[in-house]
Design a protein around this motif. Structure first.
Motif, short mmCIF file in Angstrom:
data_model
loop_
_atom_site.label_atom_id
_atom_site.label_comp_id
_atom_site.label_asym_id
_atom_site.label_seq_id
_atom_site.Cartn_x
_atom_site.Cartn_y
_atom_site.Cartn_z
N VAL A 156 93.85 -15.48 -90.84
CA VAL A 156 92.46 -15.65 -90.38
C VAL A 156 91.72 -14.33 -90.53
O VAL A 156 92.24 -13.28 -90.12
N LEU A 157 90.54 -14.38 -91.12
CA LEU A 157 89.72 -13.18 -91.29
C LEU A 157 89.12 -12.79 -89.93
O LEU A 157 88.41 -13.57 -89.30
N LEU A 158 89.45 -11.59 -89.47
CA LEU A 158 88.98 -11.10 -88.18
C LEU A 158 87.74 -10.22 -88.31
O LEU A 158 86.93 -10.15 -87.40
N GLY A 159 87.61 -9.54 -89.45
CA GLY A 159 86.46 -8.68 -89.63
C GLY A 159 86.44 -7.99 -90.98
O GLY A 159 87.47 -7.86 -91.65
N LEU A 160 85.26 -7.58 -91.39
CA LEU A 160 85.04 -6.78 -92.59
C LEU A 160 84.42 -5.48 -92.16
O LEU A 160 83.48 -5.46 -91.36
N PHE A 161 84.93 -4.37 -92.69
CA PHE A 161 84.45 -3.07 -92.27
C PHE A 161 84.17 -2.19 -93.47
O PHE A 161 85.02 -2.03 -94.34
N ASP A 162 82.98 -1.61 -93.52
CA ASP A 162 82.58 -0.68 -94.57
C ASP A 162 83.16 0.69 -94.23
O ASP A 162 82.93 1.21 -93.14
N ARG A 163 83.91 1.25 -95.16
CA ARG A 163 84.56 2.55 -94.92
C ARG A 163 84.15 3.55 -95.99
O ARG A 163 83.81 3.19 -97.10
N GLN A 164 84.20 4.82 -95.62
CA GLN A 164 83.92 5.90 -96.57
C GLN A 164 84.97 6.98 -96.37
O GLN A 164 85.23 7.42 -95.25
N ASP A 165 85.59 7.39 -97.48
CA ASP A 165 86.62 8.42 -97.47
C ASP A 165 86.21 9.45 -98.51
O ASP A 165 86.41 9.25 -99.71
N GLY A 166 85.60 10.53 -98.05
CA GLY A 166 85.05 11.51 -99.00
C GLY A 166 83.92 10.88 -99.78
O GLY A 166 82.94 10.40 -99.21
N ASN A 167 84.06 10.83 -101.10
CA ASN A 167 83.03 10.21 -101.94
C ASN A 167 83.31 8.73 -102.21
O ASN A 167 82.50 8.07 -102.85
N ASP A 168 84.45 8.21 -101.77
CA ASP A 168 84.81 6.81 -102.00
C ASP A 168 84.30 5.94 -100.87
O ASP A 168 84.46 6.26 -99.70
N GLN A 169 83.68 4.81 -101.26
CA GLN A 169 83.23 3.84 -100.27
C GLN A 169 83.89 2.51 -100.61
O GLN A 169 83.97 2.12 -101.77
N TYR A 170 84.40 1.81 -99.59
CA TYR A 170 85.12 0.56 -99.83
C TYR A 170 85.02 -0.32 -98.58
O TYR A 170 84.56 0.10 -97.53
N VAL A 171 85.48 -1.55 -98.73
CA VAL A 171 85.50 -2.50 -97.63
C VAL A 171 86.94 -2.74 -97.22
O VAL A 171 87.83 -2.84 -98.07
N GLU A 172 87.19 -2.78 -95.92
CA GLU A 172 88.49 -3.17 -95.40
C GLU A 172 88.37 -4.59 -94.84
O GLU A 172 87.42 -4.89 -94.13
N TYR A 173 89.34 -5.41 -95.18
CA TYR A 173 89.42 -6.77 -94.66
C TYR A 173 90.53 -6.77 -93.60
O TYR A 173 91.67 -6.45 -93.91
#
Length: 69
Positions: free
Chosen positions: A27-44
């Protein structure tokens, strides 16, 4: 899904990985926008129920939604 119904938690970074888990009953609990230095990504963040119940739908489909600029 209530936290007491959750047996396992998992975090993945790609839509494909998230879709595979959804198809397997997670079950999808959440989507989170993350940034690590210059990298930006989504965590599921997904949860695996201890026992499937009728209180939530197992499986699902992720749909692409344009992000506002």
């Amino acid at each position: 899904m209530a936290i007491e119904d959750t047996k396992t938690l998992k975090t993945v970074r790609t839509e494909g990985q998230a879709q595979e888990l959804l198809n397997a009953g997670w079950v999808l609990l959440g989507l989170f926008d993350r940034q690590d230095g210059n990298d930006q990504y989504v965590e599921y963040h997904l949860g695996k129920p201890a026992e499937p119940t009728s209180s939530f739908q197992v499986g699902g489909v992720l749909q692409a939604v344009p992000m506002p600029e």
